[in-house]
Design a protein around this motif. Structure first.
Motif, PDB file in Angstrom:
ATOM      1  N   LEU A   1       0.841  -1.187   0.000  1.00  0.00           N
ATOM      2  CA  LEU A   1       0.000   0.000   0.000  1.00  0.00           C
ATOM      3  C   LEU A   1       0.881   1.243   0.000  1.00  0.00           C
ATOM      4  O   LEU A   1       1.660   1.444   0.944  1.00  0.00           O
ATOM      5  CB  LEU A   1      -0.907   0.007   1.234  1.00  0.00           C
ATOM      6  N   PRO A   2       0.806   2.072  -1.008  1.00  0.00           N
ATOM      7  CA  PRO A   2       1.659   3.267  -1.066  1.00  0.00           C
ATOM      8  C   PRO A   2       1.274   4.294  -0.007  1.00  0.00           C
ATOM      9  O   PRO A   2       0.098   4.518   0.273  1.00  0.00           O
ATOM     10  CB  PRO A   2       1.426   3.800  -2.482  1.00  0.00           C
ATOM     11  N   TYR A   3       2.285   4.914   0.583  1.00  0.00           N
ATOM     12  CA  TYR A   3       2.103   5.949   1.594  1.00  0.00           C
ATOM     13  C   TYR A   3       2.494   7.309   1.027  1.00  0.00           C
ATOM     14  O   TYR A   3       3.491   7.431   0.320  1.00  0.00           O
ATOM     15  CB  TYR A   3       3.004   5.714   2.813  1.00  0.00           C
ATOM     16  N   PHE A   4       1.735   8.329   1.398  1.00  0.00           N
ATOM     17  CA  PHE A   4       2.154   9.715   1.204  1.00  0.00           C
ATOM     18  C   PHE A   4       2.528  10.234   2.583  1.00  0.00           C
ATOM     19  O   PHE A   4       1.710  10.225   3.504  1.00  0.00           O
ATOM     20  CB  PHE A   4       1.034  10.561   0.603  1.00  0.00           C
ATOM     21  N   LEU A   5       3.758  10.702   2.749  1.00  0.00           N
ATOM     22  CA  LEU A   5       4.271  11.105   4.057  1.00  0.00           C
ATOM     23  C   LEU A   5       4.249  12.616   4.225  1.00  0.00           C
ATOM     24  O   LEU A   5       4.856  13.350   3.437  1.00  0.00           O
ATOM     25  CB  LEU A   5       5.698  10.577   4.243  1.00  0.00           C
ATOM     26  N   ASP A   6       3.556  13.067   5.255  1.00  0.00           N
ATOM     27  CA  ASP A   6       3.506  14.494   5.586  1.00  0.00           C
ATOM     28  C   ASP A   6       4.839  14.912   6.218  1.00  0.00           C
ATOM     29  O   ASP A   6       5.684  14.086   6.562  1.00  0.00           O
ATOM     30  CB  ASP A   6       2.348  14.730   6.555  1.00  0.00           C
ATOM     31  N   SER A   7       5.020  16.211   6.416  1.00  0.00           N
ATOM     32  CA  SER A   7       6.301  16.735   6.896  1.00  0.00           C
ATOM     33  C   SER A   7       6.675  16.194   8.270  1.00  0.00           C
ATOM     34  O   SER A   7       7.852  15.922   8.541  1.00  0.00           O
ATOM     35  CB  SER A   7       6.271  18.265   6.928  1.00  0.00           C
ATOM     36  N   ASN A   8       5.686  16.011   9.169  1.00  0.00           N
ATOM     37  CA  ASN A   8       6.039  15.546  10.507  1.00  0.00           C
ATOM     38  C   ASN A   8       6.527  14.109  10.512  1.00  0.00           C
ATOM     39  O   ASN A   8       7.215  13.697  11.437  1.00  0.00           O
ATOM     40  CB  ASN A   8       4.878  15.739  11.504  1.00  0.00           C
ATOM     41  N   VAL A   9       6.203  13.347   9.458  1.00  0.00           N
ATOM     42  CA  VAL A   9       6.750  12.000   9.335  1.00  0.00           C
ATOM     43  C   VAL A   9       8.226  12.078   8.949  1.00  0.00           C
ATOM     44  O   VAL A   9       9.072  11.400   9.538  1.00  0.00           O
ATOM     45  CB  VAL A   9       5.969  11.161   8.297  1.00  0.00           C
ATOM     46  N   LEU A  10       8.539  12.912   7.975  1.00  0.00           N
ATOM     47  CA  LEU A  10       9.930  13.046   7.549  1.00  0.00           C
ATOM     48  C   LEU A  10      10.795  13.665   8.648  1.00  0.00           C
ATOM     49  O   LEU A  10      11.926  13.227   8.874  1.00  0.00           O
ATOM     50  CB  LEU A  10      10.020  13.902   6.278  1.00  0.00           C
ATOM     51  N   ILE A  11      10.263  14.661   9.346  1.00  0.00           N
ATOM     52  CA  ILE A  11      11.007  15.277  10.438  1.00  0.00           C
ATOM     53  C   ILE A  11      11.229  14.276  11.565  1.00  0.00           C
ATOM     54  O   ILE A  11      12.315  14.185  12.146  1.00  0.00           O
ATOM     55  CB  ILE A  11      10.275  16.538  10.946  1.00  0.00           C
ATOM     56  N   GLY A  12      10.194  13.493  11.883  1.00  0.00           N
ATOM     57  CA  GLY A  12      10.326  12.479  12.922  1.00  0.00           C
ATOM     58  C   GLY A  12      11.359  11.433  12.568  1.00  0.00           C
ATOM     59  O   GLY A  12      12.131  10.980  13.421  1.00  0.00           O
ATOM     60  N   TYR A  13      11.399  11.046  11.295  1.00  0.00           N
ATOM     61  CA  TYR A  13      12.390  10.069  10.848  1.00  0.00           C
ATOM     62  C   TYR A  13      13.793  10.659  10.893  1.00  0.00           C
ATOM     63  O   TYR A  13      14.737  10.016  11.367  1.00  0.00           O
ATOM     64  CB  TYR A  13      12.052   9.612   9.422  1.00  0.00           C
ATOM     65  N   TYR A  14      13.943  11.875  10.432  1.00  0.00           N
ATOM     66  CA  TYR A  14      15.251  12.542  10.390  1.00  0.00           C
ATOM     67  C   TYR A  14      15.823  12.723  11.800  1.00  0.00           C
ATOM     68  O   TYR A  14      16.999  12.462  12.050  1.00  0.00           O
ATOM     69  CB  TYR A  14      15.086  13.892   9.689  1.00  0.00           C
ATOM     70  N   PHE A  15      14.957  13.169  12.735  1.00  0.00           N
ATOM     71  CA  PHE A  15      15.386  13.379  14.122  1.00  0.00           C
ATOM     72  C   PHE A  15      14.914  12.217  15.008  1.00  0.00           C
ATOM     73  O   PHE A  15      14.317  12.440  16.063  1.00  0.00           O
ATOM     74  CB  PHE A  15      14.809  14.682  14.667  1.00  0.00           C
ATOM     75  N   SER A  16      15.175  11.010  14.598  1.00  0.00           N
ATOM     76  CA  SER A  16      14.563   9.846  15.245  1.00  0.00           C
ATOM     77  C   SER A  16      14.823   9.765  16.746  1.00  0.00           C
ATOM     78  O   SER A  16      13.958   9.309  17.505  1.00  0.00           O
ATOM     79  CB  SER A  16      15.065   8.562  14.577  1.00  0.00           C
ATOM     80  N   ALA A  17      16.003  10.202  17.205  1.00  0.00           N
ATOM     81  CA  ALA A  17      16.363  10.034  18.613  1.00  0.00           C
ATOM     82  C   ALA A  17      15.762  11.102  19.526  1.00  0.00           C
ATOM     83  O   ALA A  17      15.726  10.924  20.742  1.00  0.00           O
ATOM     84  CB  ALA A  17      17.884  10.035  18.776  1.00  0.00           C
ATOM     85  N   THR A  18      15.274  12.200  18.969  1.00  0.00           N
ATOM     86  CA  THR A  18      14.801  13.302  19.809  1.00  0.00           C
ATOM     87  C   THR A  18      13.394  13.783  19.474  1.00  0.00           C
ATOM     88  O   THR A  18      12.799  14.506  20.275  1.00  0.00           O
ATOM     89  CB  THR A  18      15.752  14.517  19.699  1.00  0.00           C
ATOM     90  N   ASP A  19      12.851  13.415  18.331  1.00  0.00           N
ATOM     91  CA  ASP A  19      11.541  13.942  17.933  1.00  0.00           C
ATOM     92  C   ASP A  19      10.412  13.181  18.618  1.00  0.00           C
ATOM     93  O   ASP A  19      10.515  11.977  18.885  1.00  0.00           O
ATOM     94  CB  ASP A  19      11.369  13.840  16.415  1.00  0.00           C
ATOM     95  N   THR A  20       9.319  13.890  18.875  1.00  0.00           N
ATOM     96  CA  THR A  20       8.143  13.274  19.492  1.00  0.00           C
ATOM     97  C   THR A  20       7.665  12.058  18.716  1.00  0.00           C
ATOM     98  O   THR A  20       7.246  11.049  19.285  1.00  0.00           O
ATOM     99  CB  THR A  20       6.994  14.305  19.584  1.00  0.00           C
ATOM    100  N   TRP A  21       7.737  12.156  17.378  1.00  0.00           N
ATOM    101  CA  TRP A  21       7.263  11.072  16.520  1.00  0.00           C
ATOM    102  C   TRP A  21       8.400  10.182  16.009  1.00  0.00           C
ATOM    103  O   TRP A  21       8.221   9.439  15.061  1.00  0.00           O
ATOM    104  CB  TRP A  21       6.510  11.643  15.312  1.00  0.00           C
TER     105      TRP A  21
END
Length: 215
Positions: free
Chosen positions: A5-25
């Motif tokens: 199933l293809p996903y469209f990722l909003d900005s908070n998903v990308l930010i959460g992934y980028y800052f994985s150790a400190t982001d809320t998500w």
């Protein structure tokens, strides 16, 4: 095996992934990004996260996190008490990292500052590694919309109350014209997830999934 199933990722998903150790998500975003489903986003989202010349939200947030690391080192220089540092750092984004360092019995008190410096360097390295993954079309396809969809805008914009989020919805709708069924993942409960039914009704987005439901 189920269908991909293809996903469209909003900005908070990308930010959460980028800052994985400190982001809320961080945990939820990483789990979504790294599963077997195909990941899409849009040029709108990429520009919001990483900008064109300024570095976008991620650069601003990264500078703030680096300042927290430096504040921690500076405080330990003035006062070597780990307890005092943790008390002052509660609420900082790097608090979980500091807590792990302070609770490690193998680290001597005199080595704590050096350990925090190493943690800062490691954090930067991990962010750069994840940025390379985000920029790799094998892991994330970036869609560029060329249509305005004024009919959808006129109906949904007053409901969402945020023009920037409307741009993201239209990007996902435009992609869903050719990529079906498209699932939009977001951490935005106020403007997007709370209006899930209305958005799905008016667009070709198959479903909206909130990061808070990811376990």
């Amino acid at each position: 095996m189920g269908a991909i199933l293809p996903y469209f990722l909003d900005s908070n998903v990308l930010i959460g992934y980028y800052f994985s150790a400190t982001d809320t998500w961080g945990y939820q975003a990483t789990k979504v990004f790294e599963d077997s489903e195909k990941n899409y986003t849009s040029s709108t989202v990429i520009h919001e996260c990483f900008g064109i010349d300024t570095g976008g939200k991620c650069q601003t947030m990264k500078q703030s996190i680096v300042r927290e690391f430096r504040r921690a080192i500076a405080q330990l220089t003035r006062d070597p008490s780990p307890d005092h540092l943790l008390a002052n750092a509660e609420g900082w984004k790097i608090f979980p990292i500091l807590k792990d360092i302070m609770s490690d019995p193998t680290i001597r008190q005199g080595d704590v500052r050096a350990t925090i410096r190493n943690a800062m360097d490691e954090y930067d390295r991990r962010c750069e590694e994840r940025l390379q993954i985000i920029q790799n079309p094998v892991h994330l396809s970036v869609h560029r919309r060329t249509r305005d969809y004024p009919g959808i805008w006129q109906i949904l914009n007053p409901v969402l109350g945020d023009p920037d989020d409307m741009e993201v919805i239209l990007d996902a709708h435009d992609l869903a014209e050719t990529v079906l069924p498209l699932y939009l993942y977001t951490g935005d409960a106020r403007h997007i997830s709370s209006h899930r039914k209305k958005i799905v009704e008016l667009t070709k987005i198959a479903e909206i999934r909130y990061l808070g439901t990811v376990r």
